[in-house]
Design a protein around this motif. Sequence first.
Motif, PDB file in Angstrom:
ATOM      1  N   LYS A  58      71.189  47.630  44.910  1.00  0.00           N
ATOM      2  CA  LYS A  58      70.590  48.683  43.863  1.00  0.00           C
ATOM      3  C   LYS A  58      71.651  49.105  42.776  1.00  0.00           C
ATOM      4  N   ILE A  59      71.482  48.843  41.508  1.00  0.00           N
ATOM      5  CA  ILE A  59      72.603  48.901  40.750  1.00  0.00           C
ATOM      6  C   ILE A  59      72.032  49.749  39.360  1.00  0.00           C
ATOM      7  N   ALA A  83      73.122  41.883  35.418  1.00  0.00           N
ATOM      8  CA  ALA A  83      71.986  40.989  35.865  1.00  0.00           C
ATOM      9  C   ALA A  83      72.441  39.554  35.912  1.00  0.00           C
ATOM     10  N   LEU A  84      73.055  39.217  34.729  1.00  0.00           N
ATOM     11  CA  LEU A  84      73.394  37.748  34.944  1.00  0.00           C
ATOM     12  C   LEU A  84      74.231  37.384  35.831  1.00  0.00           C
ATOM     13  N   LEU A  85      75.420  38.325  36.273  1.00  0.00           N
ATOM     14  CA  LEU A  85      76.412  37.968  37.191  1.00  0.00           C
ATOM     15  C   LEU A  85      75.711  38.195  38.501  1.00  0.00           C
ATOM     16  N   ALA A  86      74.866  39.056  38.867  1.00  0.00           N
ATOM     17  CA  ALA A  86      74.192  39.200  40.166  1.00  0.00           C
ATOM     18  C   ALA A  86      73.515  37.698  40.362  1.00  0.00           C
ATOM     19  N   ASP A 139      73.896  51.336  45.254  1.00  0.00           N
ATOM     20  CA  ASP A 139      74.893  50.789  45.857  1.00  0.00           C
ATOM     21  C   ASP A 139      76.094  50.658  45.122  1.00  0.00           C
ATOM     22  N   ILE A 140      75.766  50.501  43.474  1.00  0.00           N
ATOM     23  CA  ILE A 140      76.808  50.373  42.588  1.00  0.00           C
ATOM     24  C   ILE A 140      76.500  51.113  41.278  1.00  0.00           C
ATOM     25  N   ILE A 141      77.368  51.889  40.731  1.00  0.00           N
ATOM     26  CA  ILE A 141      77.015  52.671  39.662  1.00  0.00           C
ATOM     27  C   ILE A 141      78.160  52.422  38.719  1.00  0.00           C
ATOM     28  N   PHE A 142      77.829  52.057  37.381  1.00  0.00           N
ATOM     29  CA  PHE A 142      78.668  51.760  36.358  1.00  0.00           C
ATOM     30  C   PHE A 142      78.395  53.131  35.269  1.00  0.00           C
ATOM     31  N   TYR A 176      68.774  41.828  43.224  1.00  0.00           N
ATOM     32  CA  TYR A 176      69.318  43.040  42.651  1.00  0.00           C
ATOM     33  C   TYR A 176      68.135  43.711  41.934  1.00  0.00           C
ATOM     34  N   SER A 177      68.166  45.007  41.710  1.00  0.00           N
ATOM     35  CA  SER A 177      67.457  45.624  41.055  1.00  0.00           C
ATOM     36  C   SER A 177      68.420  46.701  39.910  1.00  0.00           C
ATOM     37  N   ILE A 178      68.087  46.725  38.908  1.00  0.00           N
ATOM     38  CA  ILE A 178      69.121  47.534  37.814  1.00  0.00           C
ATOM     39  C   ILE A 178      68.168  48.636  36.879  1.00  0.00           C
TER      40      ILE A 178
END
Length: 291
Positions: free
Chosen positions: A102-103, A118-121, A209-212, A128-130
């Motif tokens: 989860k991003i 998204a492209l990198l995942a 799981d990841i936050i920008f 993934y979900s963004i």
Amino acid sequence: MHISDIDLNSIIQLVTQRTGIIPRASHREGIRSYVEKILSAKNYSVQKYLSSVMTDKALFTELVNESTVNETYFFREEKQFSLLRNRLFPMWKALNGSKTIKIWSAACSYGEEAYSLALLARACGVNYSIIASDINSEVLEHCAKGTFLVSSIRQVDGVQFKPLLTPYIKADGKVVFPSEITSTIATRKINLSMIDSFEMDSLLPKNQDIIFLRNVFIYFNQDLRSRILHTIAQKCLADGGVLFVSMSEIAQLDSSIMPPSFKKEMDGSVFYFHKQTTEGGGIKSYGKNLC
């Protein structure tokens, strides 16, 4: 119609009170120009405008949209994306297999950051979900459409990831993503200055799981920075999760405002914050293994 510095300050103060945004000096004239056009078009005095903007949600939204800076591009600060590609995503796959990561792309602007993630995942074979959020409703509409100009691709920063974008570059000078990618990015309007309020709680992405959260702290005072970080620690970032801020903002986020659960980590020249936990699973051992 020309508005004075005193009147402009009153308008900007209203924006700051409701959004936490403290516009830079270089952006003040743009706000002044916008308000002057509104006053002329509606034949408003400054006081009439201030009174209206406090009660008219649409009018205030337009003012906020004009008060935010939305300069971004694909794979900005590419060293952070290199860390995701080389370390974080492989670590996630090793620990969690096909489980969805989860991003949250907070303060996503037009959406280049969210699509870069998204492209990198996808390239790394990670499910993934963004969630992409911003206070500016116009940029969120742009993000949802998934169409960008090639000027969002820079020739230096982010260039190593350009091959991921190449399939979507069209002859007319646009970058157009298909529905199979746009559908994986959900947009939400989130006012970070109200992040710890009851009314905002239901909108906050939880257990991420990841936050920008990059290039926004420069517009906030220390108190709001602290409130945002502590709410993220308590409600939004999963145990063992990772928070990325802009590399230029690291020095502004000292120990006086950081949540005790956040540990500052470094991989090469990349800094990030790792939420500590004693439990297993997730990407819990990520920071320990790297440093």
